[in-house]
Design an enzyme around this catalytic site. Sequence first.
Site, PDB file in Angstrom:
ATOM      1  N   GLN A   1      39.301  48.610 -72.025  1.00 39.98           N
ATOM      2  CA  GLN A   1      38.659  49.924 -72.119  1.00 39.98           C
ATOM      3  C   GLN A   1      38.276  50.411 -70.722  1.00 39.98           C
ATOM      4  O   GLN A   1      37.198  50.132 -70.226  1.00 39.98           O
ATOM      5  CB  GLN A   1      37.430  49.864 -73.026  1.00 39.98           C
ATOM      6  CG  GLN A   1      36.853  51.231 -73.330  1.00 39.98           C
ATOM      7  CD  GLN A   1      35.707  51.191 -74.318  1.00 39.98           C
ATOM      8  OE1 GLN A   1      34.645  51.730 -74.054  1.00 39.98           O
ATOM      9  NE2 GLN A   1      35.917  50.555 -75.469  1.00 39.98           N
TER      10      GLN A   1
ATOM     11  N   TYR B   1      23.899  50.179 -75.020  1.00 41.35           N
ATOM     12  CA  TYR B   1      23.645  51.612 -75.152  1.00 41.35           C
ATOM     13  C   TYR B   1      22.253  51.843 -75.735  1.00 41.35           C
ATOM     14  O   TYR B   1      21.945  51.371 -76.840  1.00 41.35           O
ATOM     15  CB  TYR B   1      24.693  52.282 -76.037  1.00 41.35           C
ATOM     16  CG  TYR B   1      26.114  52.230 -75.522  1.00 41.35           C
ATOM     17  CD1 TYR B   1      26.401  51.886 -74.201  1.00 41.35           C
ATOM     18  CD2 TYR B   1      27.192  52.536 -76.358  1.00 41.35           C
ATOM     19  CE1 TYR B   1      27.708  51.838 -73.740  1.00 41.35           C
ATOM     20  CE2 TYR B   1      28.500  52.497 -75.890  1.00 41.35           C
ATOM     21  CZ  TYR B   1      28.748  52.139 -74.578  1.00 41.35           C
ATOM     22  OH  TYR B   1      30.048  52.091 -74.125  1.00 41.35           O
TER      23      TYR B   1
END
Length: 337
Positions: A178, A55
């Site tokens: 996830q 990220y």
Amino acid sequence: MVEYRYLGNSGLKVSEITYGNWVTHASQIDDAGAIATVHAALDAGITTFDTADTYANTAAEVVLGKALAGQRRASLEIFTKVYFPTGPKGPNDTGLSRKHILESIDGSLQRLGTDYVDLYQAHRYDYETPLEETMQAFADVVRAGKALYIGVSEWTAEQLRDGAALAQQLHVPFISNQPQYSMLWRVIEEKVVPASEELGISQIVWSPMAQGVLSGKYLPGQPVPAGSRATDEKSGAHFIKRFLHDDVLAAVQRLTPIAADCGLTMPQLAIAWVLQNRNVAAALVGASRPEQIASNVAASGVTLDADVMAAIDAALGDVVERDPQNTYEVSPKSRLV
């Protein structure tokens, strides 16, 4: 205040509303704004924070570390991930090789300002590295005390079974997956969820609001709102495009009276909906403003009765994507560098 659930077949409890910083920290908002949203999450009872080394090319981990500095570490659950290219993006700066995993965990811990993460996740499946190598490296990370549990993201049912078998042999706790999951994107329900229930693995779901489409702010026949996620390539605009069709947007508008009858906002209804799935331990939500946190947390603990769930299905009709084949298309078949 947010409620808590066990993560997989473990004794670890997580906040069922989990704070994620995928497209916000070091991207959409400055550090001061990021710190304010994290502190609002803490004030609301959120104890679980999810990030990844990729990220903002590692910068999001740095910001989260700053935001959590000074908090009692034992009272937090900090998650991060490894797989996607980072740093200068050389040939070994990606994937799930032993080299990349062992180097990446050290970098993540330094950026987050902690000695360990509660959950270390394989961000995708690596088709170019033997699974045995990957799982052994994760086991070594756990044995070194750098992670307490391991998880994955967007693995297929078969990959989950193979990984869980190796984790059992290596005596490491493999407890989570996830995936993307929302009212509009239900591709995990047919295969991934049953396999996960069998294996003692929970889902930590991302995009429960379908990249914001389930907020109801995108209207059929109208341009996308200025400054929205759909206009910002840094904010996952390519993910939202699959939902920006008039039939989908019209169906989403039919949810408005259902939410109102439940005393919920549209985002709250979307978050509450994913939490009705007993295999979902947490819904990942981000925020660019502190007040968004309080609104999202209001979805915690909400029970939607069978009539409401049926009304949602009727409103959305055939715009819902359910094809489990989509779970096989997420992990790249080769590394990205």
